[in-house]
Design an enzyme around this catalytic site. Structure first.
Site, PDB file in Angstrom:
ATOM      1  N   ASP A 219      -7.798 -37.621 -10.028  1.00 44.17           N
ATOM      2  CA  ASP A 219      -7.120 -38.722  -9.592  1.00 44.17           C
ATOM      3  C   ASP A 219      -7.831 -40.216 -10.122  1.00 44.17           C
ATOM      4  O   ASP A 219      -7.665 -41.153 -10.555  1.00 44.17           O
ATOM      5  CB  ASP A 219      -6.728 -38.926  -8.322  1.00 44.17           C
ATOM      6  CG  ASP A 219      -5.322 -39.459  -7.930  1.00 44.17           C
ATOM      7  OD1 ASP A 219      -4.538 -39.663  -8.815  1.00 44.17           O
ATOM      8  OD2 ASP A 219      -5.194 -39.605  -6.643  1.00 44.17           O
ATOM      9  N   ASP A 265       0.184 -36.814  -4.111  1.00 49.89           N
ATOM     10  CA  ASP A 265      -0.614 -37.049  -3.002  1.00 49.89           C
ATOM     11  C   ASP A 265       0.089 -37.065  -1.512  1.00 49.89           C
ATOM     12  O   ASP A 265      -0.678 -37.143  -0.683  1.00 49.89           O
ATOM     13  CB  ASP A 265      -0.737 -38.767  -3.038  1.00 49.89           C
ATOM     14  CG  ASP A 265      -1.178 -39.060  -4.379  1.00 49.89           C
ATOM     15  OD1 ASP A 265      -2.087 -38.619  -4.553  1.00 49.89           O
ATOM     16  OD2 ASP A 265      -0.789 -40.461  -4.764  1.00 49.89           O
TER      17      ASP A 265
END
Length: 375
Positions: A219, A265
């Site tokens: 990420d 997420d």
């Protein structure tokens, strides 16, 4: 695996609408607060209810509803696979027409979304059916070969109530396909998230740490190191993110200035939080200490993500803040309680164990025979 995103111009100056080149007024502080608060709430719902449903799923005896277990090998490979997929999508959007790609993706997620939403609302809808509702059982069976070598490819059992849920979900699907409305997008996104937390199971805490650690690096690299993540997230017209308009108070349901949060997420930390809930239950102490600790850690991590994002007016890799919080807080609690060994030695049985599947099938067949005799 999109990170939380926002328009870097929001709240400071007039932003340009990329579709027609016109300007739009900046979002108000109230609108921004409403958008971020709504994203936080929408992220918490699938994690909380998905974790609760994962407990029932883990103890389910129906082979068709068994969870998919993620092993340490799967966890180690996942960031590499996710990176290849993300880069592939980025190149596709650069080479081919975005309109046609999104059309194909819309059809694909139209089908997946209907199935996911139907599975999500089924337990709630069952409470509204009258006792005398004519509920018939159906089975969709697709096999390969014959005789002793016959192998099941698809064995899906459903009933009339499931068909009703499928019909209601199809209405949302048509709405999404025709209008791409943000509410329809969020209904599908919430369904995907809840199903992911419910049906994807980590086999132990170490595997969870490997998965979250790998995706932490993934990420951070794709958000801060390149523009790939942001480009794909803004070009990808599919319910892989939750969105909420920051100009809702000004434009109502037709608002179009969105803050967004990727489903990755939600699901990735969510399956770790669900694992800790099942660990809590295995301790048989009638407390959910680790679940509530990790849940509070997720709220803290996502809240910090939103604060940093709003402060610097730049897309943030949410896992940069969520991973240390979701792993660190429960480990600190385990250290304080002297249960670190128990936490890392906790192992869930493999749901894909052939013996387990066979026993589940035999149990289901016995139940069917009993029901036929009673009828």
């Amino acid at each position: 695996m999109d990170s939380a995103l926002n328009d870097p111009h929001n709240g400071s100056a007039e932003a340009v609408n990329p579709t027609n080149g016109t300007t739009r007024p900046p979002s108000t502080p109230e609108g921004i607060a409403l958008a971020y608060g709504s994203l936080l709430l929408m992220a918490l719902l699938p994690i909380f209810f998905g974790a609760l449903r994962s407990v029932r799923c883990a103890h389910g005896k129906n082979a068709s509803d068994m969870p998919e277990t993620i092993t340490s090998r799967d966890a180690a490979r996942f960031p590499i696979i996710a990176s290849c997929t993300l880069l592939g999508l980025y190149l596709f959007f650069k080479i081919f027409s975005q309109e046609y790609i999104n059309l194909l993706l819309s059809m694909y997620f139209f089908v997946l979304g209907i199935l996911a939403l139907s599975h999500t609302i089924s337990p709630f809808m069952n409470k509204f059916f009258p006792a005398n509702f004519p509920n018939r059982q159906y089975q969709l069976l697709f096999t390969q070969g014959s005789g002793e070598s016959k192998e099941e490819i698809v064995n899906y059992e459903f009933d009339t109530k499931d068909l009703v849920c499928l019909g209601l979900s199809s209405i949302v699907g048509v709405w999404y396909l025709l209008r791409k409305h943000w509410i329809a997008n969020n209904l599908f996104g919430l369904a995907f998230s809840l199903n992911g937390v419910e049906l994807l199971h980590l086999n132990n805490v170490s595997t969870g740490c490997i998965l979250l650690g790998g995706l932490f690096v993934y990420d951070v690299f794709w958000v801060f190191g390149t523009n790939v993540m942001v480009t794909v997230a803004k070009s990808f017209e599919a319910p892989i993110k939750l969105v909420f308009p920051q100009d809702l108070l000004e434009k109502g349901l037709e608002a179009d200035n969105f803050a967004m949060l990727g489903l990755g997420d939600i699901v990735i930390p969510g399956i770790f939080i669900a694992l800790l809930l099942r660990f809590d239950i295995s301790l048989k102490k009638n407390t959910h200490t680790y679940f509530y600790t990790s849940f509070a850690a997720y709220i803290f991590g996502l809240g910090l993500t939103i604060f940093i994002m709003h402060l610097f007016k730049h897309a943030q890799p949410a896992l940069l803040y969520l991973v240390p919080a979701c792993i660190g807080f429960p480990v600190l609690v385990a250290l304080a309680k002297g249960e670190v060994t128990e936490m890392f030695s906790y192992e869930e049985s493999n749901s894909k164990d052939p013996a387990t599947v066979t026993e589940s099938k035999e149990g289901a067949e016995v139940s069917k025979r009993k029901e036929k005799k009673e009828k």
